[in-house]
Structures are given as structure tokens and as C-alpha cells.
Write a protein that holds these residues in place. Structure first.
Motif, mmCIF file in Angstrom:
data_model
loop_
_atom_site.group_PDB
_atom_site.id
_atom_site.type_symbol
_atom_site.label_atom_id
_atom_site.label_comp_id
_atom_site.label_asym_id
_atom_site.label_seq_id
_atom_site.Cartn_x
_atom_site.Cartn_y
_atom_site.Cartn_z
ATOM 1 N N VAL A 179 37.598 32.239 45.714
ATOM 2 C CA VAL A 179 37.244 31.925 44.299
ATOM 3 C C VAL A 179 36.744 30.371 44.346
ATOM 4 O O VAL A 179 36.895 29.550 45.107
ATOM 5 C CB VAL A 179 38.664 32.196 43.658
ATOM 6 N N GLU A 180 36.510 29.895 43.017
ATOM 7 C CA GLU A 180 36.227 28.418 42.708
ATOM 8 C C GLU A 180 37.415 27.683 43.023
ATOM 9 O O GLU A 180 38.428 28.126 42.841
ATOM 10 C CB GLU A 180 35.817 28.451 41.573
ATOM 11 N N PRO A 181 37.388 26.501 43.643
ATOM 12 C CA PRO A 181 38.525 25.680 43.871
ATOM 13 C C PRO A 181 39.109 25.506 42.718
ATOM 14 O O PRO A 181 38.601 25.417 41.588
ATOM 15 C CB PRO A 181 37.849 24.211 44.242
ATOM 16 N N GLY A 182 40.443 25.516 42.909
ATOM 17 C CA GLY A 182 41.653 25.192 41.766
ATOM 18 C C GLY A 182 41.716 26.474 40.919
ATOM 19 O O GLY A 182 42.677 26.340 39.861
ATOM 20 N N THR A 183 41.294 27.773 41.241
ATOM 21 C CA THR A 183 41.347 28.875 40.333
ATOM 22 C C THR A 183 42.888 29.441 40.757
ATOM 23 O O THR A 183 43.428 29.618 41.711
ATOM 24 C CB THR A 183 40.412 29.996 40.916
ATOM 25 N N ASP A 184 43.601 29.748 39.578
ATOM 26 C CA ASP A 184 44.909 30.218 39.580
ATOM 27 C C ASP A 184 44.874 31.689 39.550
ATOM 28 O O ASP A 184 44.513 32.257 38.348
ATOM 29 C CB ASP A 184 45.831 29.393 38.297
ATOM 30 N N ILE A 185 44.914 32.282 40.523
ATOM 31 C CA ILE A 185 44.933 33.825 40.373
ATOM 32 C C ILE A 185 45.959 34.615 40.013
ATOM 33 O O ILE A 185 45.867 35.841 39.745
ATOM 34 C CB ILE A 185 44.641 34.372 41.994
ATOM 35 N N THR A 186 47.216 33.829 39.685
ATOM 36 C CA THR A 186 48.225 34.323 38.909
ATOM 37 C C THR A 186 47.929 34.696 37.358
ATOM 38 O O THR A 186 48.763 35.333 36.834
ATOM 39 C CB THR A 186 49.416 33.673 39.264
ATOM 40 N N MET A 187 46.920 33.733 36.955
ATOM 41 C CA MET A 187 46.488 33.906 35.654
ATOM 42 C C MET A 187 45.225 34.689 35.455
ATOM 43 O O MET A 187 44.321 34.964 35.941
ATOM 44 C CB MET A 187 46.228 32.361 35.084
ATOM 45 N N PRO A 188 45.169 35.237 34.034
ATOM 46 C CA PRO A 188 43.990 36.156 33.717
ATOM 47 C C PRO A 188 42.732 35.259 33.625
ATOM 48 O O PRO A 188 42.994 34.158 33.526
ATOM 49 C CB PRO A 188 44.409 36.534 32.140
ATOM 50 N N ASP A 189 41.743 36.086 33.712
ATOM 51 C CA ASP A 189 40.312 35.124 33.587
ATOM 52 C C ASP A 189 40.011 34.807 32.145
ATOM 53 O O ASP A 189 40.659 35.410 31.408
ATOM 54 C CB ASP A 189 39.214 36.140 34.438
ATOM 55 N N GLU A 190 38.785 34.449 31.786
ATOM 56 C CA GLU A 190 38.329 33.992 30.526
ATOM 57 C C GLU A 190 38.516 35.369 29.675
ATOM 58 O O GLU A 190 38.234 35.468 28.352
ATOM 59 C CB GLU A 190 37.007 33.493 30.584
ATOM 60 N N ASP A 191 38.209 36.380 30.448
ATOM 61 C CA ASP A 191 38.381 37.790 29.473
ATOM 62 C C ASP A 191 39.659 38.588 29.152
ATOM 63 O O ASP A 191 39.602 39.460 28.916
ATOM 64 C CB ASP A 191 37.270 38.666 30.250
ATOM 65 N N GLY A 192 40.592 37.593 29.746
ATOM 66 C CA GLY A 192 41.976 38.223 29.554
ATOM 67 C C GLY A 192 42.340 39.312 30.531
ATOM 68 O O GLY A 192 43.393 39.853 30.711
ATOM 69 N N GLU A 193 41.416 39.325 31.685
ATOM 70 C CA GLU A 193 41.601 40.326 32.741
ATOM 71 C C GLU A 193 42.172 39.628 34.301
ATOM 72 O O GLU A 193 41.927 38.588 34.206
ATOM 73 C CB GLU A 193 40.258 41.084 33.108
ATOM 74 N N ASP A 194 42.815 40.544 34.931
ATOM 75 C CA ASP A 194 43.502 40.089 36.047
ATOM 76 C C ASP A 194 42.213 39.704 37.148
ATOM 77 O O ASP A 194 41.285 40.682 36.932
ATOM 78 C CB ASP A 194 44.304 41.012 36.878
ATOM 79 N N ILE A 195 42.262 38.578 37.764
ATOM 80 C CA ILE A 195 41.334 38.422 38.601
ATOM 81 C C ILE A 195 41.381 39.289 39.989
ATOM 82 O O ILE A 195 42.515 39.484 40.495
ATOM 83 C CB ILE A 195 41.642 36.745 39.121
ATOM 84 N N ALA A 196 40.414 40.137 40.381
ATOM 85 C CA ALA A 196 40.390 40.958 41.031
ATOM 86 C C ALA A 196 40.322 40.306 42.436
ATOM 87 O O ALA A 196 39.405 39.353 42.850
ATOM 88 C CB ALA A 196 39.400 42.194 40.802
ATOM 89 N N PRO A 197 40.672 40.901 43.663
ATOM 90 C CA PRO A 197 40.478 40.316 44.906
ATOM 91 C C PRO A 197 39.045 40.758 45.268
ATOM 92 O O PRO A 197 38.589 41.847 44.962
ATOM 93 C CB PRO A 197 41.497 41.052 45.903
ATOM 94 N N ASN A 198 38.383 39.945 46.069
ATOM 95 C CA ASN A 198 37.122 40.234 46.506
ATOM 96 C C ASN A 198 36.936 41.298 47.575
ATOM 97 O O ASN A 198 36.166 42.124 47.871
ATOM 98 C CB ASN A 198 36.468 39.152 47.061
ATOM 99 N N PHE A 199 38.367 41.342 48.259
ATOM 100 C CA PHE A 199 38.386 42.379 49.301
ATOM 101 C C PHE A 199 39.972 42.845 49.402
ATOM 102 O O PHE A 199 40.749 42.016 49.318
ATOM 103 C CB PHE A 199 38.215 41.802 50.694
ATOM 104 N N ALA A 200 39.718 44.034 48.691
ATOM 105 C CA ALA A 200 41.395 44.563 48.602
ATOM 106 C C ALA A 200 42.018 45.732 49.821
ATOM 107 O O ALA A 200 41.094 46.351 50.315
ATOM 108 C CB ALA A 200 41.451 45.386 47.441
ATOM 109 N N GLY A 201 43.309 45.187 50.218
ATOM 110 C CA GLY A 201 43.814 46.329 51.213
ATOM 111 C C GLY A 201 43.221 46.233 52.486
ATOM 112 O O GLY A 201 42.830 47.246 53.302
ATOM 113 N N VAL A 202 42.990 45.120 53.130
ATOM 114 C CA VAL A 202 42.361 44.915 54.193
ATOM 115 C C VAL A 202 43.396 44.841 55.205
ATOM 116 O O VAL A 202 44.533 44.143 55.309
ATOM 117 C CB VAL A 202 41.622 43.329 54.433
#
Length: 464
Positions: free
Chosen positions: A373-396
Motif C-alpha cells: 500500500v501507499e506509505p502511511g496507509t492505515d489498513i485497520t481503517m476503511p478506504d475512501e469508499d468505506g470499504e475494508d482495504i483488501a489484501p493484495n495477496f490473501a491466505g499465502v
């Protein structure tokens, strides 16, 4: 990066771009190629460029053509604008790198575009000719010098094993030149390349290559992006197969490097075959070796022992190594379960993007989600659309890899969490990385020394 890339786009007369073995196969209307209908072909020979799409008259003929690939398609007779585009990380729409150029594709015509050069100075070779009628007792070959890093060369096409010091070259060509077409009898041949006027210094030797009857071949010298010392490899493409076959210099090795990724193992030595002299010596945890060239084959034995000993081997594994391929072998897992984890590397630089690979080599972390993600992104917070930030790679899972991912050059935060962790607690990171166009980067998740948390990253390739 962006200004330099746009300058080559605006150059206009530059042509195309493409990619390598880690790419998907190109797609296009490779259906019925009628005997008398038009034939459209495209060969990508630009070593540092991304995949391309070719359109004529608004219809996509080929999509996602990677470097060292060729495609041929039967096509309805038509007139229209030819346009070639590439996808560039960070740009929403494909970027036009050639055209629009008015073309007419007629019955009985073979229209071929061959892209050579470098990404910032691409040169099109456009061949517009009547479709040849090659007898089954003949093979037609046209040789093209498509390697911008190679000087003027002499080309020899002889019977296998011929001493070319007493032979006459088929011809002498420099970058961008074509030689032929020439007609030869089908059979076994050896293609040799030397610097012009120097038949004692062979820079490329194909070994035995078999030509079958009825082929209309392009033999294109391109920059060697595999292993070994030869500056070139050879692409053989023809309309019958619809794809290009790469011929490597005879004796091309496989390259192998080792990563010590077993957190509770002592320093180790690594042996190849039954040799008692280690290939790599005294590797400590998280060490990454340089590449070592080994002869390819299905019976390459790799043994790992405690430093200073030859027995017992904590890893004794037989690997299948292919010529021209590069491999990273992790001595991975906790010592009681230590085992080799083998990845195929792709070290071709693409000038329009950074190529990043993340490997899960932490035996204690469990399955993880990876965020880039972009530097400083807080992945615990929703994105600008109110959605959870999805991992780029899930369940690795442990021992898995993301493969090489194309990124726009810049800075990113890499954050690793436990899989499906609702709290998004970082077990690694945020680790800020900076990647540049043309760079190749590998990051491997690891345990702390001795095993378990705190977890971290082993950074290598261009991270070094």
C-alpha cells in the motif's frame, strides 16, 4: 521514470514492447489460417519492454504478446489503422507506442511486424510480402540481427560439428539488418555467430537445430536474458506453430543460489553432486549467496551440511535444473523439518516497471495476508469508499510466493498480517520499500533467529 518513458512514447516512430517466461501466453484470433487468405504476424524481440497489444482497424489481433514470443493469425482482408499499445503500471489506460499507421491487408499477403531495439528506442521491421509457397522439400530462412548490444556479426549455417574456421559465412549483418531469405534443404544444422571478420571467436553456437520441410522461418538474434556468457539467444518463429522457439547457446548452464532460511539451524555448507568441496560455505541464517552456474539436468544433487562437515546432510535433494533457468533454493523450515524450497527466478529487467516478488519463508507465522500500500496507509481503517482495504495477496501459505508483480516505481509499505485477522495486527511491517523502474526485487518473510516472533524480511536482488 515517467518523463523518460513518455519521451520514448512521443518519439512516434519507435514501435512496440513485450515480456518473458513468467507472462501468460498471448491471445488472438489464431484460428484457421487459410491457404490464400491474409496472414498477420508479430514478433516481440525487445528485451526490456512489457507485453503489447496489436489492433488493426479497431479489432484486436493479438493481446499480451510477451518478449520472445510470436503470433500469427489468419485475418480478413481489410484496410485500417494499425495501433500498438502497452500497459504501464500506474496508468489507467493502455499507452499507444505505435500508430495509428494506415495499412492494407490483402488476400495472399503476409504482413509481419518485428519489434527490435530497446524500450526507449524501438525499431520496427515491417515486412509486407506475398505469402510464399514453400515446398515440403525446402525450408526458407530469414536471419535478423535484433540484438542492440551486439556488434556487426558473421552468421554461419552449417552441418553440425563443422569447423567454421574453414567455412564461408552465410552473410554479415549489423543491428537492424536482415539476411535472406535463403532456401535450404530440411535437416540438421548448426547456427554459429562470430564477430564480423573473426571466425575463431564463436559468441553463439546453436548446437544441432532441425529444420523441417515447408517452413518459412525467421531466425532473430535477441539479447540473452537467460544464463551463460553468450550475449544473444536465437528466436525461431514460423507461421505453422504460431509461436517462437528460443534456441540457447550450446552448453548454457542453470544458475543456482541458496538462502539460509532455517531459523534454528547452524551455519551450513552447500555441496553439488558428490563433490567434497562446497559450492557455498559457512552460510549464516538469512544469508543469500551469489548465483553459481551448474550443468542442467534431472539428477543435480544438492546437499546441505553443518559448516565444516560433509556428513550427515540435513538436506539431500535431487533437483531438475533446466538450461537457461535461474533458481533460488531456500534451506527452509525449522531444523527438524528442514527442506529445500525451490523458486524459479526471472531476472529480466523491464524498463517501464519495477518487478517485485514476496515469498513466505517463515515456518512459524502460519498463513498470512500481504498488503502492498501507499506509505502511511492505515489498513485497520476503511478506504475512501468505506470499504475494508483488501489484501493484495490473501491466505499465502508457508513456502508460497506471490510471483513477480509489476509495480509503478515509487515507495510502498509492505504489511503482513495473519490470514483473516479482523484486527489487522501487523506481524511484519509496515516495512517501507522503494522500487525503481527496471528493478527486480525479492522479499522473503522470515522468523527471528531461533524461530518464532518477531518476524521480519530477508531482502535481496535489487533491494541490496
Amino acid at each position: 521514470m515517467r518523463n523518460g518513458f513518455l519521451s520514448f512514447l512521443i518519439a512516434g516512430v519507435a514501435l512496440l514492447a513485450g515480456c518473458d517466461r513468467d507472462q501468460d501466453s498471448p491471445t488472438g484470433p489464431n484460428g484457421t489460417i487459410s491457404a490464400g487468405g491474409p496472414l498477420v504476424g508479430f514478433v516481440h524481440a525487445v528485451a526490456d519492454a512489457p507485453p503489447v497489444t496489436l489492433q488493426v482497424g479497431g479489432s484486436t489481433i493479438f493481446s499480451g504478446i510477451p518478449f520472445k514470443s510470436a503470433s500469427y493469425a489468419g485475418f480478413n482482408a481489410t484496410s485500417g489503422d494499425a495501433v500498438v499499445t502497452v500497459n504501464v503500471p500506474g496508468m489507467m489506460d493502455p499507452v499507444e507506442v505505435f500508430g495509428p499507421a494506415a495499412v492494407s491487408i490483402n488476400d495472399g499477403q503476409k504482413f509481419t511486424i518485428i519489434a527490435i531495439g530497446t524500450a526507449d528506442n524501438i525499431t520496427p521491421i515491417i515486412l509486407d510480402e506475398a505469402r510464399p509457397n514453400i515446398a515440403t522439400t525446402q525450408t526458407q530462412v530469414r536471419v535478423i540481427h535484433g540484438s542492440p548490444d551486439a556488434p556487426m556479426v558473421d552468421v554461419y549455417v552449417e552441418a553440425p560439428g563443422t569447423d567454421i574456421t574453414g567455412a564461408t559465412p552465410l552473410g554479415t549483418i549489423m543491428f537492424g539488418d536482415t539476411l535472406g531469405p535463403v532456401t535450404i534443404t530440411p535437416g540438421d544444422y548448426q547456427i554459429s555467430v562470430t564477430p564480423a571478420g573473426d571466425n575463431t571467436t564463436v559468441v553463439f553456437d546453436s548446437g544441432t537445430v532441425t529444420f523441417t520441410g515447408g517452413e518459412d522461418l525467421f531466425a532473430i538474434a535477441v539479447n540473452n536474458t537467460t544464463t551463460g556468457d553468450s550475449p544473444i539467444s536465437l528466436l525461431l518463429s514460423d507461421e505453422q506453430t504460431g509461436f517462437a522457439t528460443e534456441v540457447l547457446n550450446e552448453g548454457t548452464p542453470a544458475d543456482v543460489r541458496v538462502v539460509h532460511a532455517s531459523p534454528d539451524a547452524p551455519n551450513v555448507d552447500v555441496f553439488a553432486g558428490m563433490s567434497t568441496t562446497p559450492v557455498f560455505s559457512n552460510l549464516a541464517y538469512t544469508d543469500v549467496t551469489m548465483y553459481e552456474s551448474l550443468m542442467p539436468g534431472m539428477m543435480t544433487q544438492l546437499r546441505v551440511t553443518a559448516t565444516g562437515t560433509t556428513m550427515p546432510a540435513v538436506i539431500d535433494e535431487t533437483l531438475n535444473l533446466a538450461e537457461g533457468f535461474s533458481y533460488t533454493v531456500f534451506a527452509g523450515g525449522l531444523l527438524e523439518d528442514i527442506a529445500p524450497i525451490v523458486f524459479v527466478d526471472d531476472n529480466r529487467s523491464v524498463s517501464t516497471e519495477a518487478r517485485v516478488r514476496i515469498i513466505h519463508a517463515s515456518p512459524s507465522a502460519g498463513d498470512v495476508d500481504i498488503f502492498v500500500v501507499e506509505p502511511g496507509t492505515d489498513i485497520t481503517m476503511p478506504d475512501e469508499d468505506g470499504e475494508d482495504i483488501a489484501p493484495n495477496f490473501a491466505g499465502v501459505a508457508f513456502e508460497a510466493s506471490t510471483g513477480y508483480v509489476s509495480l509503478e516505481p515509487g515507495m510502498y509499505d509492505v504489511i503482513v498480517t495473519a490470514e483473516d485477522d479482523e484486527d489487522r495486527m501487523a506481524v511484519i511491517g509496515p516495512a517501507t520499500i522503494t522500487v525503481e523502474a527496471g528493478g527486480i526485487y525479492t522479499a522473503a518473510a522470515r522468523d527471528a533467529a531461533g524461530g518464532g516472533a518477531p518476524f521480519g524480511l530477508i531482502l535481496f536482488d535489487d533491494f541490496e
